[in-house]
Scaffold this motif. Sequence first.
Motif, PDB file in Angstrom:
ATOM      1  N   MET A   1       9.784  -2.585  -1.776  1.00  0.00           N
ATOM      2  CA  MET A   1       9.048  -2.187  -0.586  1.00  0.00           C
ATOM      3  C   MET A   1       8.516  -0.781  -0.777  1.00  0.00           C
ATOM      4  SD  MET A   1      10.889  -1.662   3.040  1.00  0.00           S
ATOM      5  CE  MET A   1       9.437  -2.371   3.774  1.00  0.00           C
ATOM      6  N   LEU A   2       7.316  -0.549  -0.213  1.00  0.00           N
ATOM      7  CA  LEU A   2       6.699   0.764  -0.376  1.00  0.00           C
ATOM      8  C   LEU A   2       7.630   1.855   0.152  1.00  0.00           C
ATOM      9  CD1 LEU A   2       2.975   0.747   0.748  1.00  0.00           C
ATOM     10  CD2 LEU A   2       3.887   1.036  -1.546  1.00  0.00           C
ATOM     11  N   SER A   3       7.749   2.931  -0.596  1.00  0.00           N
ATOM     12  CA  SER A   3       8.621   4.029  -0.176  1.00  0.00           C
ATOM     13  C   SER A   3       8.210   4.573   1.188  1.00  0.00           C
ATOM     14  CB  SER A   3       8.553   5.151  -1.203  1.00  0.00           C
ATOM     15  OG  SER A   3       9.067   4.705  -2.433  1.00  0.00           O
ATOM     16  N   ARG A   4       6.893   4.717   1.379  1.00  0.00           N
ATOM     17  CA  ARG A   4       6.429   5.289   2.642  1.00  0.00           C
ATOM     18  C   ARG A   4       6.812   4.394   3.817  1.00  0.00           C
ATOM     19  NH1 ARG A   4       2.028   4.115   5.239  1.00  0.00           N
ATOM     20  NH2 ARG A   4       1.087   3.093   3.449  1.00  0.00           N
TER      21      ARG A   4
ATOM     22  N   ALA B   1       9.339   2.221   3.854  1.00  0.00           N
ATOM     23  CA  ALA B   1      10.791   2.286   4.015  1.00  0.00           C
ATOM     24  C   ALA B   1      11.162   3.524   4.821  1.00  0.00           C
ATOM     25  CB  ALA B   1      11.459   2.322   2.637  1.00  0.00           C
TER      26      ALA B   1
ATOM     27  N   ARG C   1       3.605   2.661  13.854  1.00  0.00           N
ATOM     28  CA  ARG C   1       2.183   2.487  13.584  1.00  0.00           C
ATOM     29  C   ARG C   1       1.915   2.593  12.096  1.00  0.00           C
ATOM     30  NH1 ARG C   1      -3.033   5.683  15.547  1.00  0.00           N
ATOM     31  NH2 ARG C   1      -1.783   7.505  15.149  1.00  0.00           N
ATOM     32  N   GLY C   2       2.593   3.533  11.440  1.00  0.00           N
ATOM     33  CA  GLY C   2       2.390   3.697  10.007  1.00  0.00           C
ATOM     34  C   GLY C   2       3.009   2.566   9.208  1.00  0.00           C
ATOM     35  N   ALA C   3       3.882   1.812   9.822  1.00  0.00           N
ATOM     36  CA  ALA C   3       4.526   0.706   9.113  1.00  0.00           C
ATOM     37  C   ALA C   3       4.183  -0.600   9.814  1.00  0.00           C
ATOM     38  CB  ALA C   3       6.039   0.901   9.094  1.00  0.00           C
ATOM     39  N   ARG C   4       3.003  -0.601  10.416  1.00  0.00           N
ATOM     40  CA  ARG C   4       2.582  -1.704  11.267  1.00  0.00           C
ATOM     41  C   ARG C   4       2.739  -3.067  10.600  1.00  0.00           C
ATOM     42  NH1 ARG C   4       2.074  -5.151  13.670  1.00  0.00           N
ATOM     43  NH2 ARG C   4       0.530  -5.966  15.096  1.00  0.00           N
ATOM     44  N   GLU C   5       2.426  -3.158   9.312  1.00  0.00           N
ATOM     45  CA  GLU C   5       2.463  -4.473   8.667  1.00  0.00           C
ATOM     46  C   GLU C   5       3.882  -4.858   8.255  1.00  0.00           C
ATOM     47  OE1 GLU C   5       1.414  -1.790   7.406  1.00  0.00           O
ATOM     48  OE2 GLU C   5       2.266  -1.597   5.399  1.00  0.00           O
TER      49      GLU C   5
ATOM     50  N   PHE D   1      16.533  -0.761   5.892  1.00  0.00           N
ATOM     51  CA  PHE D   1      16.246   0.659   6.133  1.00  0.00           C
ATOM     52  C   PHE D   1      16.230   0.960   7.629  1.00  0.00           C
ATOM     53  CE2 PHE D   1      14.831   0.750   1.692  1.00  0.00           C
ATOM     54  CZ  PHE D   1      15.430   1.921   1.298  1.00  0.00           C
TER      55      PHE D   1
ATOM     56  N   TYR E   1      14.979   7.086  -2.379  1.00  0.00           N
ATOM     57  CA  TYR E   1      14.149   5.948  -2.009  1.00  0.00           C
ATOM     58  C   TYR E   1      12.760   6.312  -1.494  1.00  0.00           C
ATOM     59  CZ  TYR E   1      18.391   3.196  -2.492  1.00  0.00           C
ATOM     60  OH  TYR E   1      19.495   2.589  -2.994  1.00  0.00           O
TER      61      TYR E   1
ATOM     62  N   ARG F   1      10.967   9.043  -2.239  1.00  0.00           N
ATOM     63  CA  ARG F   1      10.159   9.690  -3.280  1.00  0.00           C
ATOM     64  C   ARG F   1       8.980  10.455  -2.709  1.00  0.00           C
ATOM     65  NH1 ARG F   1      11.528   6.496  -7.721  1.00  0.00           N
ATOM     66  NH2 ARG F   1      12.772   4.787  -6.970  1.00  0.00           N
TER      67      ARG F   1
ATOM     68  N   ALA G   1       5.923  12.254  -2.419  1.00  0.00           N
ATOM     69  CA  ALA G   1       4.979  12.591  -3.475  1.00  0.00           C
ATOM     70  C   ALA G   1       4.836  14.103  -3.528  1.00  0.00           C
ATOM     71  CB  ALA G   1       3.637  11.927  -3.200  1.00  0.00           C
ATOM     72  N   ALA G   2       4.999  14.642  -4.726  1.00  0.00           N
ATOM     73  CA  ALA G   2       4.919  16.094  -4.862  1.00  0.00           C
ATOM     74  C   ALA G   2       3.488  16.573  -4.673  1.00  0.00           C
ATOM     75  CB  ALA G   2       5.419  16.494  -6.248  1.00  0.00           C
TER      76      ALA G   2
ATOM     77  N   ARG H   1      -1.155  -7.572   6.953  1.00  0.00           N
ATOM     78  CA  ARG H   1      -0.133  -8.430   7.541  1.00  0.00           C
ATOM     79  C   ARG H   1      -0.481  -9.890   7.373  1.00  0.00           C
ATOM     80  NH1 ARG H   1      -0.476  -7.816  13.049  1.00  0.00           N
ATOM     81  NH2 ARG H   1      -1.768  -6.010  12.612  1.00  0.00           N
TER      82      ARG H   1
ATOM     83  N   ARG I   1       4.347   3.320  -5.211  1.00  0.00           N
ATOM     84  CA  ARG I   1       5.708   3.854  -5.200  1.00  0.00           C
ATOM     85  C   ARG I   1       6.552   3.035  -4.231  1.00  0.00           C
ATOM     86  NH1 ARG I   1       4.369   9.499  -6.857  1.00  0.00           N
ATOM     87  NH2 ARG I   1       2.200   9.739  -6.218  1.00  0.00           N
TER      88      ARG I   1
END
Lengths: 309, 290, 555
Positions: free
Chosen positions: A1-4, A6, A93-97, A156, A298, A300, A302-303, C259, C281
Motif C-alpha cells: 500500500m502506498l506509504s502516503r 498508509a 480526503r487524501g486517502a479517498r480511494e 494502519f 512505513y 518514508r 520523501a526527503a 477507486r 513508495r
Amino acid sequence: MLSRIAESLYWLGRYVERAEDTARILDVHFHLLLEDRWVDETATGRALLQVMGRPAAPQDGSDALSVTQALAFDTAYAGSIVCSLSAAWDNARGAREAVSTEMWECVNATHEALPRLVEDAGGQMPHAFFRWVKERCAILAGLSESTMSRDDGWKFLVLGRSLERVDMTARLLSARYGDSLGQAGWVTTLRCCSAYESYLRTYQRAVDGSSASEFLVLDRLFPRSLYFSLRAAEACLSEIDPRSGRAGVDDAARRYLGQARAQLEFSSAGDLLADLPGRLAHLQDRCSDAGASISERYFRPAAIVEWSA
Amino acid sequence: MTWRIEVNHVTDYRYERPVVASYNEARVTPLDTPSQSVVDANLAVSPRAEVFAYRDYWGSLVHAFDLHEPHGALVVTSRAVVETGLGLTTGAGADRDGRLPEAASWEDLRSAATEDRFYEFLAPCPLVSPLDFAEVAAAIRAACADPAEAAARAVEWARSQLEYASKSTGVTTTATQAWSGGRGVCQDFTHVTLGVLRAIGVPARYVSGYFYPKPAGTIGAHVVGESHAWVEAWTAGWTAYDPTNLVEVGERHIVVARGRDYSDVAPLRGVYSGPAGSSACVEVVLTRRA
Amino acid sequence: MGDLFEPYCGGLTGWTRAWDEMFERCPGTTGTLDGGGPLSPRQHYLPLHHALGALSASDVEARCAARDRSFRDQGITFSLSGEERPFPLDLVPRVIPADEWETVRSGVVQRVRALEAFLADIYGPGRIFDDGVVPRRLVQSSPHFHRQAANFSPPNGVRVQVAGIDLVRDAQGRYRVLEDNLRTPSGISYVIENRRAMTHVFPELFGSYRVRAVADYPAHLLAALRAAAPAHAGDGATVAVLTPGVHNSAYFEHSFLARQMGVALVEGRDLVCRQGVVYMRTTSGEERVDVIYRRVDDEYLDPLQFRPGSLLGCPGLLNAARAGNVTLANAVGNGVADDKAIYPRVPDLVRYYLGEEPVLANVDTYVLEDPGQCAHVLEHLDELVLKPVDGSGGYGLVIGPQATDEELSVLAAKVRANPRGWIAQGVVQLSTSPTYTGQAFEPRHIDLRPFAVNDGEKVWVVPGGLTRVALPRGSLVVNSSQGGGSKDTWVLAPTGQARERLAASGRHDYDGTAGRPRPAPVGPVAAGLVGQQQQQQQQQQQGQPRSACDRHPPC
C-alpha cells in the motif's frame, strides 16, 4: 500500500479517536462540575488542560466553559475536537480511494455539519455537541468495521486508533481525579472511558482507586484499557510486517509497545497504583517512540521537498 | 585538410549542500556529419550511475542519468575522438562529394516552401527575438545581392557589436540583452548573429561544439580548449560561420549539437533535490592525434 | 402541458434560432422555437414530458434537495473560484435516440482515429508536412508541441487513451464539433455520478426508457490502460492514477477513477524514477509502476524536461517512458492536436489519414493567420465568437453580439497584434433543453462531451457523455468553471436489443423469476422492497408512459 495512504489512514484513525475521547472526557468533566458543587472547578480545569497537553496560560480561565472552549472549539489549538475532526477529514480526503464510500460519506457529512453543530453548541449546552461527536465517531467505527477490507489499510487505521487510545487513556489516568476527589473522582475517570458500567459488572463492588486503575490499565476484555489497546496495536504491527521473524522481534515499534505492555502486565495492582504517574509517563514516551519508528519505517517521508535546476 | 582530434571534456558540478538525488542530461557527444566522423566516444559519470542514451528532436545524442545517494559533487567526463575537416573548405556547406550547392536567391528564401521548411530556424525562440534586429537586418538585406553575401555581412556585423568578455553573460542571457550590453562570449555572438540572420530571412541555427584554438595543431600536444558555439546559415545548403573568432569553420571545429538556441543544446542540465545553489567548473582538453 | 412547462407555452422571445431538444413546432414547421403554432414534445421525449408534467414545483424541490444532499455527502463538488459547491445537476435528462447516437459515436471515433494518426505523424516522420496538408509552422509554433516527446512511440501506439470531444447542435439540429480535448479531459465522473443520482432521486423517470449504462466506463479505461502497458509488464501491469493532489478542482474525479478501477491514486511525491524505471513508495518498499494515467499537465509532469520547480510531477518520468519502461497516458504533447489552431484542419486530417469524409462537421471557423479571413473577421467582430488559441474552460472567450464597443476595440487590437493567438467562429446558437430554474422548466443552452477510450484495437465511446448546461438565461458558456451545470444524458438502446444493460438497475436484465423464493419480508422493510420490484418491472415495460406515483425519493 502506498506509504502516503498508509500514513493518512493511520492519522485518520488517530484523529477520530482523539476527537471521540476528548468529547467523552469533556462531557464527563463538564457535568461532573454541575453535579458536584464541591469540586474545585479551577484546579480540575487546570489539571485537565495540563494532561491534554494544553497548559492554560495565566490569562486563560479554567472554569468549565473556558476548558470546553479550549479543548472542543478552539480552532487555533490543533488538539481540539474541531481541529481533530478537520484533520480527520483532510486525511480521509487524501486517502479517498482507500476508504470505503460509506466511510468517506460519514467523514464528509460530519465535516459538512461541523460548523452548524459548533454554532448550535453556543457554549451553553455542549452536551448535545459531545453526544453528536461521539455518535459520528461511533458510526464511522461501525462503518469501517463493516465495509473495510482487512488489508494493510485497515491495519494502519486500527493501529492509529489503538495508539491514540493508549495515549488518551494514559492522559486521563494522569489527570488523577482520584487524588483530589477520592471515590467520586475514580467514578468520573471510569465514566470518561465509558468504563463505569463494565467496571461494576466486573468487580461488583464500589469503586476504589486500586481496582479502578487496575481495570483501566490491565483489563483484558475492556476495549479501552491500556492493555487491550496496546495488544491491538501490537497485533496490527505484527500483521503489517510480513517478515516478522521466527525468533525475537526486529521491529522497533513492536519492541517499544511490547516492553511497555509487559511492564504493566506483570505489575501487581499495588505497585501499579504506587507509581502510576511514573509508569504512565514512561508508557507515553514509549508510544511516542513507537509512532516515530512506524513513521520512519512505513511512511518514508520523501526527503525531496523541491527541485532546482 | 583532415584532422583527428581527441576531446576530453570534464564538467565538475558542485552543490552548496549535498543533495539527496539528482537527474541529469548531458549533450556532449560529437555528431556524425558530412564534415566530421566520430571515431570513438564515451561518457563517464561520478558518482557512478547507469546512463541511458537517446537522440533528441534535434538529432543530438543525449545521455541521461540519475543519482540517488547523497552527493556534493557530480563529475561528467566525456571523451571523444573525431575526424574533422572531411568536407571541402567550410565543410558544413558541402555535400559528401565536397560540392557546394547553388547559392539561394532572395526569391528562394521568400518562397512559402522554404519558409515553412525552416520555420523553426526563422521564428522567435526563447533566447533570440529576430524582431529586435529588424532595422539592421533591413539595411544588410538592401545592401546585399544574395543571401549568402548577406549572411557573411551579418556575421561581421555581429562581431563588430560585441566585445569578447568571459563571464560577462550567463546561460539565460538573450541575444537582445547581449547586444545592448555590448559584451559577451561565443554563445552571445552566436545568438546575436542568429537574430540578424533570421530577421533578414535567412534560416539559421545554433551549433554547439569545441574549437581547437591553435591554427597549427602539434600532434600529441594537449591544448586547453573550451566549449564553443557558432552558427550555420541556410542559403540552399548549410554554411557555417564562427562569429566569435571570424575564422573559417573547418577542421578545428567539432560539432556536438544543433538547435534553435543555447537552450536546445545545453551541454549539461538537470534538477536536484534541495534548495538552489551550485557551481560548475568546466575543463576541455583537445589533443590533435593525426 | 403541466404548469412547470409554462415558459415553453408563451413568452419565448430570444430563443428564436436555437434547436430545442424536447419541443418542436407541430409537423411542417421548423424545429426551432420561433414562429407561431403550438409546441409539442418530440417523439422520444413524450414519456419524459408526461412524467415531468405531472409534477408540482414542491415535488421538484424535494428531489432537488435530495440530490444536493447526496452530492454534498459524497463530496461531489466542484471548486468554483476557490469555493466548493455541489456539482449542479439539472433534473431534466437529455435524451438521445439510438440512431442519432450512432452518428455521434461514429463521428467521435473517426475524429479520434484521425487525431491519433496526426499525433503519431508529427512526433514521428512528419508525412503530413511533406505532403503539404498542414504547414509545419502550425505545429511547430504551438506551445503544446513538445519536442521532448518526439521520436518515440508508446508501446501500443496509442497516445489518446481518453478523449473528450465537445459537440453542439446548430439551429438545424446537426451535431458539430466545437473542440477536441486530448490532454486530460475531465467530467466522466460526473457522467457516472449524475446517472447514479438520477436513479436515486427520480427512479420513475427511467420507467419508460431503455437507457444505456455508463457505469462500465472505468472497466473500459482500465482495459485500455493495461493494453498500453510496456511489454515487460505482461498481463499483470501495475496501473496508477497520478493526480496533482486534493486541491485540484478535478480531484474528486481522479480519486473516483482510481477507486472504480481499483488502482493506486498517486501524487508526484509518491513516485520515484530510478534508472528509467518508475516506482511508487509503499509500506513494503518500492513497487514498480507500469502505466500511469496521469491527470497532471505536461508542463508539470517532469521537472527534468519541463518546469524545473514543479512538485506535482516526478523527474525522470519522460525518459522512463522513452525507454519503454512505463506508459504515460495520455501521452505527452497531445495538446498540439487539440490546439484551436489545428481545429480548423481536423476535417482535412480525417480525409488525409483515413480517406473518409468527416461524419461530424466543425463549427464554421475563420483562420486569422490568413490575411483575407482576418480582415473579414475584424470587420465582423460584433457577429462572431473569438477564442484565444491557448484558452480553455471558456476563459478569454469573447462573444461578439454580447460585447460592448470598448471590449470589441480591445479585442481588435489583440487580434491584430497576434492573429495566430485567436480563432473566430460564427455564433452557434447551441441547442436548448428544458432546465429547472427554481420555478419552472425553461430553455437553457446545452452542449455535449462524449468520452472516447482507445485501447489500440478499437475506440469505444461511452453511451452518454457530459451534457453541460449554461444556467444563466441566454448564456452560451457551459463550462463548469464559468458557472455551468450538467444533465444526465440518456442514450437509448436500439429497439430489439434485448441483452443491453440497463442504466437504472446497473445490473443485467433480470426477469425476477430465477432463483429460490425468499421468505416474505415483514414490517417497514417490505415497502422498500416493493418499491424496488416496481422499479425493476417499470424498466421492463416498454413504451408505456406511466404517471409518477412515487413522489418520495427512496434515499
